[in-house]
Design an enzyme around this catalytic site. Structure first.
Site, PDB file in Angstrom:
ATOM      1  N   THR A 458     -10.214   4.312   4.124  1.00 45.99           N
ATOM      2  CA  THR A 458      -9.458   5.462   3.621  1.00 45.99           C
ATOM      3  C   THR A 458     -10.378   6.330   2.785  1.00 45.99           C
ATOM      4  O   THR A 458     -11.146   5.825   1.951  1.00 45.99           O
ATOM      5  CB  THR A 458      -8.233   5.010   2.794  1.00 45.99           C
ATOM      6  OG1 THR A 458      -7.516   6.165   2.327  1.00 45.99           O
ATOM      7  CG2 THR A 458      -8.633   4.152   1.606  1.00 45.99           C
ATOM      8  N   HIS A 515      -6.516 -11.429  -3.006  1.00 45.49           N
ATOM      9  CA  HIS A 515      -7.212 -12.536  -3.669  1.00 45.49           C
ATOM     10  C   HIS A 515      -6.696 -13.900  -3.218  1.00 45.49           C
ATOM     11  O   HIS A 515      -7.310 -14.934  -3.519  1.00 45.49           O
ATOM     12  CB  HIS A 515      -7.065 -12.411  -5.184  1.00 45.49           C
ATOM     13  CG  HIS A 515      -8.247 -12.922  -5.945  1.00 45.49           C
ATOM     14  ND1 HIS A 515      -9.249 -13.679  -5.358  1.00 45.49           N
ATOM     15  CD2 HIS A 515      -8.610 -12.804  -7.256  1.00 45.49           C
ATOM     16  CE1 HIS A 515     -10.164 -13.993  -6.260  1.00 45.49           C
ATOM     17  NE2 HIS A 515      -9.792 -13.479  -7.416  1.00 45.49           N
TER      18      HIS A 515
END
Length: 542
Positions: A458, A515
């Site tokens: 992006t 994560h």
């Protein structure tokens, strides 16, 4: 309401089918999913179930007849009380007798014309992806009575993955519109009817097929382009949904706005510029020069504006991603001087050879692909294999790198995909990035081009930002935000340890990752490899 039964498409390459047998006759009750008729195609013979429970009210196509997919073949009423007269199917190639003609006229103008003209064909809400079950009609590009050509844009739709112009399935005359602008309908719902000739429009349409409130629209206004005279009356104005909405909210005649987009398309910026000019003229007529300077012609936006469907879905997906995945962000600064110089040297030759502009994005995409090949965990995703929460999570290592390229639109955000990106050449990647972005902005993407990505890029720096902290595009596990490219002083150290200061082209990149799956060390290794590829670029770009 009565339900239309259409000839289904029994495969991607199947465009017609033959009705071999009706298992019910008009007036018979039918249950949902009960076999209604048998069809034969060049690949399969099958029984077609009833889409709803009710009473078979009308049969439009006789046994032995071959018709195109999406053709209206029958109508099912809710109950026997709504069936005025049962329609008897005619033999293939035989004209119906007067006793067989239903009390309500068929779709064709008269029994005598049955053999000369095929029945009108319905237009259905398409399925724009495997997980898409409904769509919103944002704009009709034709009105009842208009001639349409096959593959000519007929209406615009919006789903949770793509905004697109839908083409007409055949040439003819738009007889009816059955779903209004702003209406959300399920896939395969009949939204319009197209006939072959204007006589189809004059023919009465059975009550069971008439929309409750057909859309009646006036001919679209003229479109005015910069330095181009007004176009002929009736020509469609090309404008984005957001531009139309802003113009409507502020009572601006969009036909008087010069479009600066592709092919004269009117964008949000064009409307805002017009608003600014209108406000400035209005203020100038009543205010002092000092007041005009202070106000600058700014017009306050409306206080409450409902979210568009795409905007609402984006909001839902972003909240869902933040809820599901514990986000971690890691920012790296990359020396892009080598890339900048190579681009300047090769740009002209590259553009002449491939007929596309050479931007920085292909270099960034190629470096990301190289790093993903070294660290496939960043290209992986988590899958839930049961109902015990994190205990049932498994890692899906994807065999290919399907690279998503986020494209900002006037009305939202979309992520078209470069599939099997690891197998593409540099020129292929550059061409696909340009092509997907162009077709995304002109609503020409197909459903399979907007899903299935495994990693997304992006461009947060496109509007001047240093870097952004992106939200992961689920079900991916990582997303890379591209920051702005800046020239700035940097300390360079030679092989002997001597330091000098030089002007370098520097760029920030931010990796956002889940994560649960990717540790900070894995994210760091990925970014170091990405940085190494760009700073020591040695790939051939031609």
């Amino acid at each position: 309401m009565p339900t239309d039964v259409i000839m289904p498409q029994m495969g991607e390459s199947i465009f017609e089918g033959t009705i071999t047998k009706w298992l019910k006759k008009p007036g018979d009750p039918v249950q949902k999913d009960e076999p209604l008729l048998e069809i034969s195609t060049d690949k399969v013979d099958a029984e077609i179930p009833s889409p709803v429970a009710g009473v078979l009210a009308e049969v439009h196509i006789a046994e032995g007849a071959t018709v195109q997919v999406n053709t209206l073949i029958a109508v099912i009423a809710e109950s026997a009380a709504t069936v005025a007269t049962a329609t008897q199917p005619q033999q293939a190639g035989q004209k119906p007798s007067r006793a067989q003609v239903p009390a309500q006229p068929p779709l064709t103008p008269s029994p005598e014309s049955v053999q000369e003209a095929a029945p009108p064909q319905v237009v259905v809400m398409p399925q724009m992806g495997e997980s898409i079950f409904e769509g919103t009609i944002t704009k009709w590009l034709k009105k009842p009575g208009d001639a349409v050509q096959k593959d000519e844009p007929l209406f615009e739709i919006s789903t949770d993955k793509v905004d697109a112009e839908m083409p007409a399935p055949l040439s003819g005359i738009l007889i009816e519109i059955r779903a209004q602008e702003g209406e959300t309908v399920q896939v395969n719902t009949v939204v319009a009817v197209i006939g072959e000739t204007k006589t189809s429009v004059a023919a009465p349409i059975p009550a069971s097929q008439t929309p409750q409130s057909p859309v009646q629209k006036t001919a679209p206004p003229q479109m005015v382009q910069t330095s181009v005279p007004p176009q002929a009356p009736g020509q469609r104005i090309r404008s984005s949904p957001l531009a139309r909405r802003i113009a409507k909210e502020h009572n601006i005649d969009i036909s008087r706005i010069a479009g600066t987009g592709s092919e004269g398309r009117i964008t949000k910026e064009d409307v805002l510029r017009q608003l600014s000019e209108v406000g400035l003229r209005a203020n100038a007529s009543t205010a002092t020069p000092a007041e005009v300077t202070r106000d600058s012609g700014w017009t306050a936006p409306p206080q409450v504006v409902p979210l568009s469907r795409m905007r609402a879905i984006i909001a839902e997906r972003m909240v869902e991603s933040l809820r599901i995945a514990p986000h971690v962000h890691s920012v790296y600064k990359v020396d892009m001087t080598r890339i900048a110089r190579l681009r300047d040297q090769r740009r002209s030759a590259f553009e002449q050879r491939h007929a596309i502009k050479l931007t920085y994005m292909p270099f960034i995409a190629a470096a990301a692909i190289a790093a993903l090949r070294c660290y496939p965990i960043v290209n992986a995703s988590l899958e839930n294999t049961g109902d015990k929460g994190s205990e049932d999570l498994a890692i899906r290592y994807h065999q290919n790198i399907n690279l998503g390229i986020a494209v900002a639109l006037d009305w939202g955000l979309i992520v078209p995909v470069i599939r099997q990106a690891e197998q593409r050449t540099f020129a292929d990647i550059a061409r696909l990035i340009a092509d997907l972005a162009l077709r995304a902005r002109s609503k020409k993407l197909s459903p399979d081009e907007t899903g299935g990505s495994t990693f997304t890029l992006t461009n947060a720096g496109a509007f001047g930002g240093e870097f952004g902290l992106p939200i992961i595009n689920q079900p991916e596990s990582a997303i890379l935000a591209v920051g702005g490219l800046r020239k700035e002083p940097a300390v360079l150290t030679d092989a002997e340890g001597n330091d000098t200061i030089a002007i370098r082209s520097m760029q920030y990149f931010c990796l956002g990752f889940d994560h649960r799956l990717i540790d900070g060390a894995d994210g760091g290794k990925f970014m170091l490899e990405f940085k190494r590829v760009l700073e020591s670029w040695n790939q051939e770009i031609l």
